[in-house]
Design an enzyme around this catalytic site. Structure first.
Site, PDB file in Angstrom:
ATOM      1  N   GLY A  31       0.710  -1.154  -0.135  1.00 55.50           N
ATOM      2  CA  GLY A  31      -0.102  -0.051  -0.045  1.00 55.50           C
ATOM      3  C   GLY A  31       0.883   1.303  -0.075  1.00 55.50           C
ATOM      4  O   GLY A  31       2.062   1.161  -0.361  1.00 55.50           O
ATOM      5  N   HIS A  37       4.539   1.843  -7.815  1.00 57.24           N
ATOM      6  CA  HIS A  37       3.340   0.596  -8.135  1.00 57.24           C
ATOM      7  C   HIS A  37       2.807   0.837  -9.343  1.00 57.24           C
ATOM      8  O   HIS A  37       2.319  -0.170  -9.863  1.00 57.24           O
ATOM      9  CB  HIS A  37       2.749   0.989  -6.803  1.00 57.24           C
ATOM     10  CG  HIS A  37       3.237   0.615  -5.507  1.00 57.24           C
ATOM     11  ND1 HIS A  37       3.508   1.637  -4.580  1.00 57.24           N
ATOM     12  CD2 HIS A  37       3.902  -0.494  -4.964  1.00 57.24           C
ATOM     13  CE1 HIS A  37       4.153   1.245  -3.660  1.00 57.24           C
ATOM     14  NE2 HIS A  37       4.425  -0.207  -3.785  1.00 57.24           N
ATOM     15  N   GLN A  61       7.614  -9.628   7.826  1.00 54.73           N
ATOM     16  CA  GLN A  61       9.104  -9.044   6.794  1.00 54.73           C
ATOM     17  C   GLN A  61       9.448  -8.051   7.515  1.00 54.73           C
ATOM     18  O   GLN A  61      10.539  -7.379   7.343  1.00 54.73           O
ATOM     19  CB  GLN A  61       8.713  -8.887   5.632  1.00 54.73           C
ATOM     20  CG  GLN A  61       7.925  -7.739   5.237  1.00 54.73           C
ATOM     21  CD  GLN A  61       7.574  -7.495   3.660  1.00 54.73           C
ATOM     22  OE1 GLN A  61       6.661  -8.294   3.199  1.00 54.73           O
ATOM     23  NE2 GLN A  61       8.131  -6.781   2.801  1.00 54.73           N
ATOM     24  N   GLY A 147       8.884  -4.773  -8.628  1.00 52.75           N
ATOM     25  CA  GLY A 147       9.974  -3.890  -9.002  1.00 52.75           C
ATOM     26  C   GLY A 147      11.308  -4.228  -9.023  1.00 52.75           C
ATOM     27  O   GLY A 147      11.546  -4.862  -7.978  1.00 52.75           O
TER      28      GLY A 147
HETATM   29  O1  PAF Z   1       7.598  -5.230  -2.003  1.00 53.47           O
HETATM   30  C1  PAF Z   1       6.898  -5.293  -1.230  1.00 53.47           C
HETATM   31  O2  PAF Z   1       6.175  -4.206  -1.210  1.00 53.47           O
HETATM   32  C2  PAF Z   1       6.687  -6.414  -0.387  1.00 53.47           C
HETATM   33  O3  PAF Z   1       7.667  -7.030   0.072  1.00 53.47           O
HETATM   34  C3  PAF Z   1       5.531  -7.410  -0.777  1.00 53.47           C
HETATM   35  C4  PAF Z   1       6.353  -8.032  -2.300  1.00 53.47           C
HETATM   36  C5  PAF Z   1       4.208  -6.851  -1.401  1.00 53.47           C
HETATM   37  C6  PAF Z   1       5.496  -8.647   0.158  1.00 53.47           C
HETATM   38  O4  PAF Z   1       4.882  -7.937   1.404  1.00 53.47           O
END
Ligand code: PAF
Length: 279
Positions: A31, A37, A61, A147
């Site tokens: 988000g 994005h 993460q 990305g």
């Molecule tokens: O790149 C990100 O924003 C995150 O690491 C992802 C791939 C959405 C996983 O939470």
């Protein structure tokens, strides 16, 4: 555009799309969307018939001392941006929907996730590969787009998909930059005006290394020092600047094969990453 909050509903929708013969394109995000994005969303739409974007700030993460609670969130704005891009579905699960309180199964890549960001953030990629697997199992995409700013993440995901026979084609979209060269990131929002100005030294250093390389310089240490010097001169605290192979992320003494200079540096409390391909 449909907003879906549960895994079961998301799987149902995707199965319906697939029965109708539609190819499903997917962009996983945390988000606070920016043009980077949105460029991935456009790629996903080009490669598919229907598109889904997930918005989920994935707790697994983030390390214990990282910015999970402060991570920027603005669902209404994200929703409007997705609608503007013609996205068909936003998958927006609550943390409890994604992780049972006794969750105990992980997906872990064992080599590419270890150097670079894996050094300072030892549990980060395990969280990424686990949540991406969970998101793939919810969205059931044909194609997923990541990305290249997170070059290591993209390589780790490609390796996971290959190793586990995950039936999803991975596409990696280019780095999108602000007009002054700063790589777009949701974390840029944390930078003060002064930090943001000084953070331009990351891109400046990468460009300097790239020019040296184009002029014939192949020695990793010389190229590395060009980046390091640029950042430190502007008061950035370098986490790493490494010149590694693009295939294995192994440190290279010389640019003897396709390589990437990868950088992570702090300006104030904000950790930024960027990279540049050589060869
Ligand atoms: O790149 C990100 O924003 C995150 O690491 C992802 C791939 C959405 C996983 O939470």
């Amino acid at each position: 555009m449909i907003i879906v909050r549960t895994v079961a509903e998301m799987q149902g929708l995707s199965r319906r799309w697939r029965r109708e013969g539609k190819r499903v394109g997917f962009v996983p995000t945390m988000g606070f969307l920016h043009d980077g994005h949105l460029s991935l969303v456009r790629l996903a739409r080009d490669e598919s018939d229907v598109s889904a974007v997930s918005i989920f700030v994935n707790p697994t993460q983030f390390g214990p001392s990282e910015d999970l609670a402060q991570y920027p969130r603005d669902f209404l704005r994200d929703e409007a941006l997705c609608r503007g891009e013609g996205v068909d579905c936003v998958f927006y699960p609550a943390p409890e929907e994604m992780y049972a309180s006794d969750f105990s199964t992980w997906v872990e890549e064992g080599v590419l996730s270890k150097p670079l960001c894996g050094q300072a953030r030892p549990t980060h990629f395990r969280g990424v590969t686990t949540v991406v697997t969970k998101l793939f199992n919810a969205v059931l995409p044909d194609v997923a787009v990541f990305g290249r700013k997170d070059a290591q993440q993209a390589l780790v995901i490609e390796r996971m998909v290959r190793d586990l026979n995950v039936p999803v084609r991975i596409i990696v979209g280019d780095i999108i930059r602000e007009s002054d060269g700063l790589a777009m990131s949701s974390r840029n929002k944390y930078l003060s005006v002064d930090e943001r100005q000084r953070a331009l030294s990351i891109r400046a250093g990468l460009l300097a290394a790239s020019r040296l390389y184009d002029g014939g310089e192949k020695t990793a240490e010389v190229l590395r020092l060009a980046v390091l010097g640029s950042i430190e001169e502007q008061g950035g605290k370098v986490d790493y600047v490494e010149l590694v192979s693009r295939a294995q992320l192994a440190a290279l003494p010389q640019v003897s094969e396709p390589a990437v200079i990868a950088v992570a540096a702090f300006f104030g409390k904000t950790r930024l990453i960027d990279n540049c391909y050589l060869g």
